[in-house]
Design an enzyme around this catalytic site. Structure first.
Site, PDB file in Angstrom:
ATOM      1  N   ARG A  87      34.389  19.308  18.021  1.00 39.06           N
ATOM      2  CA  ARG A  87      34.449  18.149  17.135  1.00 39.06           C
ATOM      3  C   ARG A  87      35.472  18.412  16.051  1.00 39.06           C
ATOM      4  NH1 ARG A  87      30.796  17.997  14.048  1.00 39.06           N
ATOM      5  NH2 ARG A  87      29.407  19.635  14.760  1.00 39.06           N
ATOM      6  N   TYR A 215      37.056  15.438  23.944  1.00 42.30           N
ATOM      7  CA  TYR A 215      35.922  16.353  23.744  1.00 42.30           C
ATOM      8  C   TYR A 215      34.617  15.578  23.536  1.00 42.30           C
ATOM      9  CZ  TYR A 215      32.628  19.512  21.628  1.00 42.30           C
ATOM     10  OH  TYR A 215      31.481  20.204  21.355  1.00 42.30           O
ATOM     11  N   LYS A 224      27.206  11.446  19.168  1.00 46.40           N
ATOM     12  CA  LYS A 224      27.288  11.628  17.709  1.00 46.40           C
ATOM     13  C   LYS A 224      27.652  10.320  17.007  1.00 46.40           C
ATOM     14  CE  LYS A 224      26.470  15.990  18.103  1.00 46.40           C
ATOM     15  NZ  LYS A 224      25.134  16.485  17.723  1.00 46.40           N
ATOM     16  N   HIS A 244      19.595  14.714  13.378  1.00 46.63           N
ATOM     17  CA  HIS A 244      20.152  15.747  14.265  1.00 46.63           C
ATOM     18  C   HIS A 244      19.029  16.742  14.597  1.00 46.63           C
ATOM     19  CE1 HIS A 244      23.682  18.816  14.853  1.00 46.63           C
ATOM     20  NE2 HIS A 244      23.355  18.227  15.977  1.00 46.63           N
ATOM     21  N   SER A 266      24.808  22.398  14.375  1.00 46.46           N
ATOM     22  CA  SER A 266      25.356  22.567  15.720  1.00 46.46           C
ATOM     23  C   SER A 266      25.421  24.043  16.106  1.00 46.46           C
ATOM     24  CB  SER A 266      26.769  21.985  15.770  1.00 46.46           C
ATOM     25  OG  SER A 266      26.739  20.664  15.302  1.00 46.46           O
ATOM     26  N   CYS A 268      23.154  26.252  16.737  1.00 50.47           N
ATOM     27  CA  CYS A 268      22.206  27.169  16.083  1.00 50.47           C
ATOM     28  C   CYS A 268      20.915  27.291  16.881  1.00 50.47           C
ATOM     29  CB  CYS A 268      21.898  26.709  14.664  1.00 50.47           C
ATOM     30  SG  CYS A 268      23.260  26.982  13.527  1.00 50.47           S
ATOM     31  N   ASN A 272      17.864  25.960  22.905  1.00 50.73           N
ATOM     32  CA  ASN A 272      16.941  27.068  23.212  1.00 50.73           C
ATOM     33  C   ASN A 272      15.542  26.780  22.694  1.00 50.73           C
ATOM     34  OD1 ASN A 272      18.920  28.584  24.458  1.00 50.73           O
ATOM     35  ND2 ASN A 272      19.509  29.617  22.573  1.00 50.73           N
ATOM     36  N   ASP A 295      18.832  17.415  20.818  1.00 48.92           N
ATOM     37  CA  ASP A 295      19.910  17.246  19.832  1.00 48.92           C
ATOM     38  C   ASP A 295      19.690  16.116  18.832  1.00 48.92           C
ATOM     39  OD1 ASP A 295      22.461  18.107  18.866  1.00 48.92           O
ATOM     40  OD2 ASP A 295      23.404  16.358  19.790  1.00 48.92           O
ATOM     41  N   ARG A 388      30.647  24.425  27.294  1.00 45.24           N
ATOM     42  CA  ARG A 388      29.436  23.587  27.346  1.00 45.24           C
ATOM     43  C   ARG A 388      29.005  23.285  28.768  1.00 45.24           C
ATOM     44  NH1 ARG A 388      27.374  21.251  22.310  1.00 45.24           N
ATOM     45  NH2 ARG A 388      28.793  21.961  20.718  1.00 45.24           N
ATOM     46  N   GLY A 513      12.127  33.064  22.855  1.00 47.63           N
ATOM     47  CA  GLY A 513      10.740  32.758  23.215  1.00 47.63           C
ATOM     48  C   GLY A 513       9.734  33.210  22.158  1.00 47.63           C
TER      49      GLY A 513
END
Ligand code: OXD
Ligand code: MN
Length: 602
Positions: A87, A215, A224, A244, A266, A268, A272, A295, A388, A513
């Site tokens: 971005r 992108y 976004k 976000h 973003s 971070c 996960n 997201d 990505r 985890g």
């Protein structure tokens, strides 16, 4: 204009428009066709057949490389222009009649100037190219908050990606009916020249114009641009929120189901966290995490219960690859095992892909993300740090059953988190909603490769929304305080920091985890079932309140990083002032009082 011979959907001339019943869409398309002058037009219906045709065409023109069909069925590699890998916040504008409407943290352009400047760049930009028309819905079909957009683009990569990331095609035109309420999304890669790159939002016109980049964050305009910048403005107007945030389902051993909405900047770890796999002992006990979204969350107050509910407006994931592997996120690995686009990763000789952190052993040979030969001795990385995967959420083995539910899910707790190696403890709970808004508003995080610019510097990223607030940040803060008044039962707000290091510079918390141990305390606190002691920042767990069993954590060390250092907190307060000063007299009163309270305590 010619007929497209390899016909995706037959597309001659303006006749394509006759297939669209909605006169507002027809009119808008006629205007953008006149401006961009494409050779051919394809109206996308969102079918599987069409996706295959788009991919085949992309392979033919070099946009995609088909990957090993045995190892990665239905998967393709895309290499972007090396000048177009993240971005670009410096090219991103909020276009409104006055600068005050965009506020002190956004780049601003006067609306008419924006249209004029970009019209010159769009003028004739699709000569010799095909225009893809992509009607799409953000949000589960039938959700009261779901929004329709229509994007036109000259990028086949964008067309395929939008098909993955949104509910795209016929379904969107059906959802729109005769209405004029759709986001007008005009996109062209044009010359892909960073000097002529603009991502312009016109919130008052429900319009986005993006030119010069292919992108994801700049070009998939449903994500976004619509689902955060435009939607945050609509939410401000209409009394809901676009944030976000990931949304994950947490099932406790008792069977009680909770949903956490968590905002992290973003790259971070939102993906996960959204796909977290609990450690064996937790799994055996009956804990389970499922994904609603990774997201973006749209949140509103349910009038019947007075509680906050949420939907994920997206239908896919656009996740960061470096560091993702079978140990850190097996669910993401399963998700991207088929029907996935890989962007800017390394290509192995057998048609598989690789990125830093995928395996411990490095491949002996590969083509790097730019297509050049690479070996472990090469001085640069094989995959781009912001490489990505784009995968449909249906691929996710732990997709929550409510992910497509138009009614959304109730929010048990809100979590803010940043990437902070010092100062901020692993977890605390804000005393109440207002303190939570203060914690979110002063969120600091070290910058990552998801946006162009220096990596690793702490910047204020309020609610992880700094690059995504589509209007004045002062009004955005006010909106957070206002939302409280709409709720009779508001979720508690927490702050986490998975990235905290000890005095030797070593990460204290194992993350991934194991984060479920913190989630357990969060959920129990939300239900009034866990202890918390008061600290300057908020409620903290006592040492014994977090289950550290089976972890190689020195409890004293954990206790040490949970301590709040007054000196560091003072510096933190000053750093937050940098942002607050930008807002000047527009800083909401609640925020001023909370800051004063902090100052007086320090
Ligand atoms: C993203 C981002 O791609 O935040 O989600 O940059
Ligand atoms: Mn994001």
């Amino acid at each position: 204009m010619k007929t497209d011979v390899s016909s995706l959907t037959e597309s001659t001339d303006h006749k394509i428009l006759l297939r669209i019943d909605n006169q507002h869409v027809r009119q808008w398309l006629a205007d953008v066709i006149k401006l961009c002058q494409p050779d051919k037009i394809v109206l996308c219906d969102g079918s599987e057949r069409e996706k295959d045709q788009l991919l085949a065409r992309g392979v033919e023109d070099g946009t995609f490389i088909r990957l090993n069909a045995k190892k990665l069925p239905g998967c393709y590699l895309h290499r972007s222009n090396p000048n177009d890998v993240a971005r670009m916040e410096q090219c991103t504008y909020i276009c409104t009649p006055t600068k005050t409407m965009a506020g002190p943290t956004n780049n601003w352009m006067e609306s008419r100037e924006g249209y004029q400047k970009l019209s010159a760049l769009f003028n004739g930009c699709m000569r010799g190219r095909t225009m893809y028309v992509l009607p799409f819905v953000m949000g589960p079909i039938g959700a009261p908050l779901a929004k329709v957009g229509v994007q036109v683009t000259d990028s086949i990569y964008v067309a395929v990606s939008m098909g993955i990331m949104t509910r795209m095609g016929r379904v969107a035109l059906e959802a729109l009916g005769d209405s004029n309420e759709f986001t007008r999304c005009l996109h062209s890669v044009a010359e892909c020249n960073p000097d002529k790159r603009y991502i312009c939002h016109f919130p008052l016109d429900n319009t986005v114009w993006s030119v010069g980049s292919g992108y994801g964050g700049n070009a998939l305009l449903g994500k976004k641009c619509l689902a955060l910048r435009i939607a945050s403005y609509l939410g401000y107007q209409q009394g809901w929120m676009a944030e976000h945030m990931l949304i994950s389902g947490v099932r406790e051993p008792s069977g009680r189901k909770n949903y956490i909405a968590a905002a992290f900047p973003s790259a971070c770890g939102k993906t996960n966290f959204a796909m977290l796999i609990p450690p064996e002992s937790y799994k055996l006990a009956g804990w389970q995490i499922t994904t609603i979204g990774d997201d973006i969350a749209w949140l509103w107050v349910d009038e019947k219960t007075g509680k906050l509910r949420a939907i994920n407006p997206e239908a896919g994931y656009f996740g960061v690859l470096p560091g993702t592997n079978w140990q850190t996120n097996a669910n993401a690995m399963h998700t991207m095992a088929h029907d996935t686009l890989y962007t800017n990763v390394a290509l192995l000789p057998d048609g598989d892909v690789w990125w830093e952190g995928k395996t411990d052993t490095l491949p002996a040979h590969a083509l790097d993300w730019t297509g050049k030969p690479w070996t472990p001795d090469s001085p640069h990385k094989a995959a781009h740090p912001n490489s990505r995967f784009t995968a449909p959420m249906a691929n996710n083995p732990v997709l929550d059953p409510a992910a497509n539910d138009p009614d959304g899910v109730p929010v048990t707790a809100i979590v803010f988190g940043g990437r902070r190696t010092t100062t901020i403890p692993v977890v605390y709970q804000a005393f109440n909603w207002s303190y939570g808004v203060y914690a979110g508003a002063t969120l600091g995080s070290e910058t990552t490769a998801a946006a162009a610019g220096k990596v690793g510097v702490v910047r204020r990223d309020p609610m992880a929304m700094l690059p995504f607030i589509g209007y004045n940040i002062a009004d955005y803060f006010t909106h957070w305080f206002r939302m409280h008044r709409r709720m009779t039962d508001c979720p508690p707000i927490f702050h986490v920091n998975w990235f905290r290091k000890n005095q030797h510079g070593v990460y204290v918390w194992p993350g991934y985890g194991e984060n479920i141990r913190i989630v357990e305390w969060i959920i129990k606190r939300a239900h009034g079932e866990a202890y918390g002691i008061e600290s300057l920042l908020g409620w903290m767990p006592r040492l014994g309140d977090i289950n550290l069993e089976g972890l190689k954590i020195n409890p004293a060390e954990f206790a040490a990083v949970q301590q709040v250092d007054k000196e560091l907190l003072r510096a933190e307060l000053l750093a937050a002032d940098e942002l607050f000063l930008k807002l000047g007299g527009d800083l909401p009163k609640e925020m001023i009082f909370l800051r004063e309270l902090m100052v007086s305590q320090l």
